[in-house]
Design a protein around this motif. Structure first.
Motif, short mmCIF file in Angstrom:
data_model
loop_
_atom_site.label_atom_id
_atom_site.label_comp_id
_atom_site.label_asym_id
_atom_site.label_seq_id
_atom_site.Cartn_x
_atom_site.Cartn_y
_atom_site.Cartn_z
N VAL A 113 0.85 -1.19 0.00
CA VAL A 113 0.00 0.00 0.00
C VAL A 113 0.88 1.24 0.00
CG1 VAL A 113 -1.64 1.36 1.35
CG2 VAL A 113 -1.91 -1.12 1.19
N GLN A 114 0.62 2.11 -0.95
CA GLN A 114 1.36 3.37 -1.00
C GLN A 114 0.41 4.53 -1.23
OE1 GLN A 114 4.47 3.02 -3.97
NE2 GLN A 114 5.93 2.44 -2.40
N LEU A 115 0.71 5.64 -0.58
CA LEU A 115 -0.07 6.85 -0.71
C LEU A 115 0.87 8.01 -0.99
CD1 LEU A 115 -2.29 6.27 2.43
CD2 LEU A 115 -3.08 6.11 0.06
N GLN A 116 0.55 8.78 -2.00
CA GLN A 116 1.38 9.92 -2.37
C GLN A 116 0.53 11.18 -2.33
OE1 GLN A 116 4.82 9.97 -3.18
NE2 GLN A 116 4.42 12.17 -2.95
N ALA A 117 0.81 12.02 -1.33
CA ALA A 117 0.05 13.27 -1.19
C ALA A 117 0.78 14.40 -1.89
CB ALA A 117 -0.14 13.59 0.28
N TYR A 150 -1.83 14.93 5.74
CA TYR A 150 -1.49 13.55 5.40
C TYR A 150 -2.73 12.83 4.89
CZ TYR A 150 2.43 14.47 8.61
OH TYR A 150 3.53 14.99 9.24
N CYS A 151 -2.54 11.96 3.92
CA CYS A 151 -3.63 11.04 3.60
C CYS A 151 -3.29 9.68 4.20
CB CYS A 151 -3.91 10.97 2.11
SG CYS A 151 -2.56 10.42 1.08
N ALA A 152 -4.33 8.96 4.54
CA ALA A 152 -4.14 7.67 5.20
C ALA A 152 -5.28 6.75 4.82
CB ALA A 152 -4.09 7.85 6.71
N THR A 153 -5.00 5.45 4.91
CA THR A 153 -6.02 4.47 4.60
C THR A 153 -6.01 3.36 5.64
OG1 THR A 153 -6.94 3.06 2.86
CG2 THR A 153 -4.57 3.00 3.14
N ASP A 154 -7.11 2.66 5.73
CA ASP A 154 -7.21 1.50 6.60
C ASP A 154 -7.97 0.42 5.84
OD1 ASP A 154 -6.86 1.00 9.78
OD2 ASP A 154 -8.56 -0.13 8.98
N LEU A 155 -7.49 -0.80 5.88
CA LEU A 155 -8.07 -1.86 5.08
C LEU A 155 -9.11 -2.68 5.84
CD1 LEU A 155 -4.96 -3.05 3.04
CD2 LEU A 155 -6.57 -1.20 2.57
N TRP A 196 0.04 5.39 5.94
CA TRP A 196 0.10 6.84 5.84
C TRP A 196 1.03 7.25 4.72
CZ3 TRP A 196 -2.53 10.16 9.22
CH2 TRP A 196 -3.19 9.52 10.28
N GLY A 197 0.65 8.30 4.02
CA GLY A 197 1.54 8.89 3.05
C GLY A 197 2.40 9.96 3.72
N LYS A 198 3.40 10.42 2.99
CA LYS A 198 4.16 11.56 3.46
C LYS A 198 3.28 12.79 3.38
CE LYS A 198 8.70 9.78 2.22
NZ LYS A 198 9.94 9.99 1.43
#
Length: 127
Positions: free
Chosen positions: A1-5, A94-99, A117-119
């Motif tokens: 999982v990757q998040l790019q803000a 920050y953007c964040a996710t939960d599965l 969490w993304g940076k």
């Protein structure tokens, strides 16, 4: 999982910004995802979230009426449009996710330990 803000910057009071959160390895259309912010000396705040129950969205009172959360499923990206920005909106976002599944947006935006969490991206509102 990757998040790019991305999308932060310096903006004058009353201005607007659109923050983007590009996700990979999971679908933003299926799992919870949201924006959180932390200002110097303050606790982290859940700003806006999509939950995993139908139509579930949450906005913190501090941004309600000034912000809109949208998602582009083709791009697997979530956006936070912020208008009428105020100096008190200054923070790292920050953007964040939960599965996990089956919870409301309110639940996720108040969750202390979202899984990924993304940076952050800095938003500074100043004249």
């Amino acid at each position: 999982v990757q998040l790019q803000a991305s999308g932060g910057g310096l903006v004058q009071p009353g201005g607007s910004l659109r923050l983007s959160c590009a996700a990979s390895a999971f679908s933003v259309d299926y799992y919870a995802i949201g924006w959180f912010r932390q200002a110097p000396g303050k606790e982290r705040e859940g700003v806006a979230c999509f939950g995993t129950t139908d139509g579930s969205e949450y906005y913190a009172d501090s941004v309600k009426g000034r912000s809109t959360l949208t998602k582009d499923t083709a791009e697997n990206t979530v956006y936070l449009q912020m208008n009428s920005l105020k100096p008190e909106d200054t923070a790292v976002y920050y953007c964040a996710t939960d599965l996990s599944l089956g919870y409301s947006a309110d639940y996720y935006c108040h969750l202390d330990d979202m899984e990924s969490w993304g940076k952050g991206t800095q938003v500074t509102v100043s004249s």
